[in-house]
Design a protein around this motif. Sequence first.
Motif, PDB file in Angstrom:
ATOM      1  N   ARG A  79     -25.344  43.773   6.945  1.00 35.05           N
ATOM      2  CA  ARG A  79     -24.598  42.422   7.379  1.00 35.05           C
ATOM      3  C   ARG A  79     -23.279  42.547   7.648  1.00 35.05           C
ATOM      4  NH1 ARG A  79     -24.150  38.749   3.530  1.00 35.05           N
ATOM      5  NH2 ARG A  79     -24.655  40.049   1.939  1.00 35.05           N
ATOM      6  N   PHE A  80     -22.674  43.867   7.456  1.00 34.26           N
ATOM      7  CA  PHE A  80     -21.271  44.027   7.530  1.00 34.26           C
ATOM      8  C   PHE A  80     -21.161  43.670   8.985  1.00 34.26           C
ATOM      9  CE2 PHE A  80     -17.535  46.724   8.086  1.00 34.26           C
ATOM     10  CZ  PHE A  80     -16.530  45.925   7.384  1.00 34.26           C
ATOM     11  N   SER A 114     -24.831  33.685   3.069  1.00 33.58           N
ATOM     12  CA  SER A 114     -25.031  35.223   2.996  1.00 33.58           C
ATOM     13  C   SER A 114     -26.314  35.519   2.591  1.00 33.58           C
ATOM     14  CB  SER A 114     -24.042  35.670   1.897  1.00 33.58           C
ATOM     15  OG  SER A 114     -22.708  35.035   2.557  1.00 33.58           O
ATOM     16  N   SER A 115     -26.973  34.953   1.513  1.00 34.36           N
ATOM     17  CA  SER A 115     -28.327  35.405   0.829  1.00 34.36           C
ATOM     18  C   SER A 115     -29.458  35.221   1.700  1.00 34.36           C
ATOM     19  CB  SER A 115     -28.164  34.620  -0.586  1.00 34.36           C
ATOM     20  OG  SER A 115     -28.944  33.257  -0.542  1.00 34.36           O
ATOM     21  N   VAL A 146     -22.890  51.573   2.957  1.00 38.37           N
ATOM     22  CA  VAL A 146     -21.716  51.284   2.033  1.00 38.37           C
ATOM     23  C   VAL A 146     -20.843  50.089   2.013  1.00 38.37           C
ATOM     24  CG1 VAL A 146     -21.641  53.881   1.457  1.00 38.37           C
ATOM     25  CG2 VAL A 146     -20.067  52.987   3.153  1.00 38.37           C
ATOM     26  N   ASN A 147     -20.767  49.640   3.056  1.00 38.69           N
ATOM     27  CA  ASN A 147     -19.974  48.593   3.366  1.00 38.69           C
ATOM     28  C   ASN A 147     -20.731  47.003   3.007  1.00 38.69           C
ATOM     29  OD1 ASN A 147     -17.715  49.775   4.237  1.00 38.69           O
ATOM     30  ND2 ASN A 147     -18.408  50.062   6.273  1.00 38.69           N
ATOM     31  N   GLN A 151     -23.192  45.934   0.187  1.00 39.01           N
ATOM     32  CA  GLN A 151     -23.915  46.444  -1.136  1.00 39.01           C
ATOM     33  C   GLN A 151     -25.255  45.749  -1.576  1.00 39.01           C
ATOM     34  OE1 GLN A 151     -20.884  46.552  -4.172  1.00 39.01           O
ATOM     35  NE2 GLN A 151     -20.182  48.612  -3.409  1.00 39.01           N
ATOM     36  N   THR A 152     -25.339  44.662  -0.278  1.00 45.65           N
ATOM     37  CA  THR A 152     -26.872  44.208  -0.618  1.00 45.65           C
ATOM     38  C   THR A 152     -27.854  44.714   0.392  1.00 45.65           C
ATOM     39  OG1 THR A 152     -26.379  42.279   1.177  1.00 45.65           O
ATOM     40  CG2 THR A 152     -25.777  41.789  -1.185  1.00 45.65           C
TER      41      THR A 152
END
Lengths: 480, 452
Positions: B174-175, B182-183, B209-210, B212-213
């Motif tokens: 999602r970055f 968001s969820s 890595v950007n 974390q979900t």
Amino acid sequence: MSKYDTFIGLEIHIQLLTETKIFCNCKSNFGDEPNSNVCPVCLGYPGVLPALNEEAVKLSYIVCRAMNCDLAKEGVFERKNYFYPDLTKNYQISQFEKPFGRNGYFEYESGDEIKKIRFHEIHLEEDAGKMIHEGDRSYCDYNRAGTCLLEIVTEPEFKEPQEAEDFLQAFRRAVRHLGVCDGNMDEGSMRCDANISLNLPGKGLGTKAEVKNVNSSRFVKKALQYERKRQEKILKSGGTVIQETRLWDEQRSVTESMRTKEQAHDYRYFPEPDLPPFRPDEAFLQIVEEAQIELPLARKQRFMEQYKLTEVQAEWVCEEKQSADFFEKVVSLGADAVTTAKWLMGNIAKELNARNIAKTDLGTDSCQLTEKRLAELFDLLSNNKIHAKIAVQTLQIIFDEDKNPTNIVKENGWEQSAEDEGELENIVKQILADNPKVVEQIKGGDQKPRGFIVGKVMAATKGTANPQSVQALITKLIEG
Amino acid sequence: MKKIKDYQSKDVQSYLSQVKDNDKDIGAFLEFNDSAEASDIEGTLSSVPFGVKDNIAVEGMHLTCGSKMLENFVSPYDATAVKKLKEAGAICLGKTNLDEFGMGSSTDNSALGVTNNPWDTSRVCGGSSGGSAAAVAAGMVPFALGTDTGGSIRQPASFCGVYGLKPTYGVVSRFGLVAYASSLEVCGILADSVDTTRTVFETIKGKDVNDQTSIDHIPASPEAKTIAVLSGDLGLSPEVEAAYKKAAEAYKEKGFSIIETTLPMLDYGIAAYYTIAMGEASANLARYNGVRYGHRSKDASNFEDLVQKSRDEGFGDEVKLRILLGTYVLRSGFQDQYYTRAQKIRTAVRNEFDSVFEKADLIMLPAFPTQAFVHGDSSLDQFQQKLADKFTVAANLAGVPSMSVPVSVENGLPVGMQLMGPVFSEERIFRAAEVLAEVLPPAACPGKMEVC
């Protein structure tokens, strides 16, 4: 004696010594050009996400463990919602229901007593930016936005403002020993809010006021003293204290109302959907365990017991972890503990001061006096190779020229000739022969001119002679 | 039927000018990439143009989110999905229209432009990823990125007769996706074929890595034999009802076993979905305050005034409504009643899906109860549009993948059905969609752009 019980609680914020910020790779430096350590993440640009800095989590757990907390099996970040220009997302990522640490405690000295304060919780959060006000303009510096902040919340169990001050100083020392925070209250890397309420004995907590904007432990005490008086006056006159947040005015030494409970924010906490809960594994907990150290109070007590230091000496040595480590290393190399402590507080402290070397530099590359060099110096001294005055000179040269004491003594021809009593006796004889009048005076019972003879001998031996040996020889040669 | 390689263009600028011409009647794009050029990178996606919903960041291009608030905001970075596509040689041709911040299901909630349905320009293209769906349907790009918070990819895909994949939550980073809820939301794909969808999905998926979900994709079994369909009165329009039956028949014809089931939790899904989505939105949209970027009111006298006026002027009504409701449900003391309760329903929805997936490999259900409606249709107000999301929001609540697949054209307008599977079952969905296409090949939109 006041007729009221006092309840004081503290909220301490410490900036963790991580290289980068909590959710991005920006440097977390103090004093850089405004808005130079920023990126889309810490500026809260559209579309960015936080990526949790593991080092910050590690340091947080190290503090929680050192403060005897129950460590969270699941730490959860939450959003704390409020609008402020220094808060880039207009919510702060913090912790609420599931902080990293709960139910801790910490022991500190206050007066002659060891006291214990309990911690309600310890949680990790992001710091906000800084507002700079100039005339009718306000500027935002976001270098601090997103730096790692650990909040420690005590139970409201301090009874005296003095205890709060003593605790803060001891706590500051502890976090510095742990290496998690530099504890600079004037730079804001350690901050404190205090809450205080008064009530009749047995009635429990009263209505509290929270005092903000206090940037030294001494001012925390002063603000609390002021606030206690203010509340006592209200209660005595039959009034009621209102729950509010008050600001400490350092210039006028008073607290002033900032906002009341009615104006308080509803932070609308909810779990941060962008970060999964943190669950420490065995390997992580092992690292936290291995990072645990003896805290300053325990170390001080042990130094008094084990090394027979006086309280003042132990206090001085254990003020910083670096100085305590340095001390123990020197002693482990064979030096006498009390001599080491005395030298540290005396000659060495003087040299450090003169050279602007911090106590925390002891044992690092920034300090020319290594543990080994100091132990060597003490060795020369205790084996009568040099005497105290030469030792002090040697110490200075260690700092100035970054050399070993043995070499310094050799290069300067300072080895004490005490071994060669015959040669020293000849020198004393010669000087006595050159000064017959003085000899007569001494014989006549006047001891003052002895110093004159000693001085002459020292000059002739370039200071290497042991003054006590010279004195003995004078007695022997004159009184025979 | 155009293949993805038919779009590979060595003269991107001349292609772009054709697209611009074609888009005049559609309005799929908010901004074109005038510096787009062909790529030297080898691969299936090399020099293939694509559209990006304008709530996904592309470096150097606007990131308006269809809002006056961000009308002049230019993104300084690429979203991870965009970056991966660029690295594969694909060319971002432009940014597509959407309902403001993804809030809506018609794209009529955009503050910056109107997008028409390429099948019938008097009708909406669906939303919120409407511009992306329209651009693909009109043949301007073989695929476009969209985002799906509660159906925002699948519903416009159904309205425009294209494929629309909402992947498993977390499988695509999602970055760079401007957060609404968001969820619930994911970055996904609108495309003209299953094969293109698969190629793009394989390119953009993976842990980041950007974000974390985000999670690595561990493929579930690709085989499907049993498909569950919903029984009872679902409140569908006759056209959608007919398409649903046709699709089920097609699968029977291909040897699948069709079982009937019910999903009682769907009725609670809408309430839970909007409670969670608006709560999260109220925080996610708090950053737009006119201080650092975005719309700043000209006549503010202090900070509070600046925030209030900038937000009042910058946000549209639907956005304001959702922020207000979200703020309401998160008030302290009311969380048990709203937000926490909604999360419990979310768990119940997930459990209900799990039990269906024990009996069936996939669930097929409509994307939306109706076909594309006309602009400003007063028979379907904003509240009814929300209720109509009941077939799509469930996949977001459960975090499972779901793809809208074009099934038939009824009365000149396309109808799509969702194929929904357990987490990581994207390949199973792709294969089932390919089987369906053998029986019911997707129809091309009339006037679809020909590639020269």
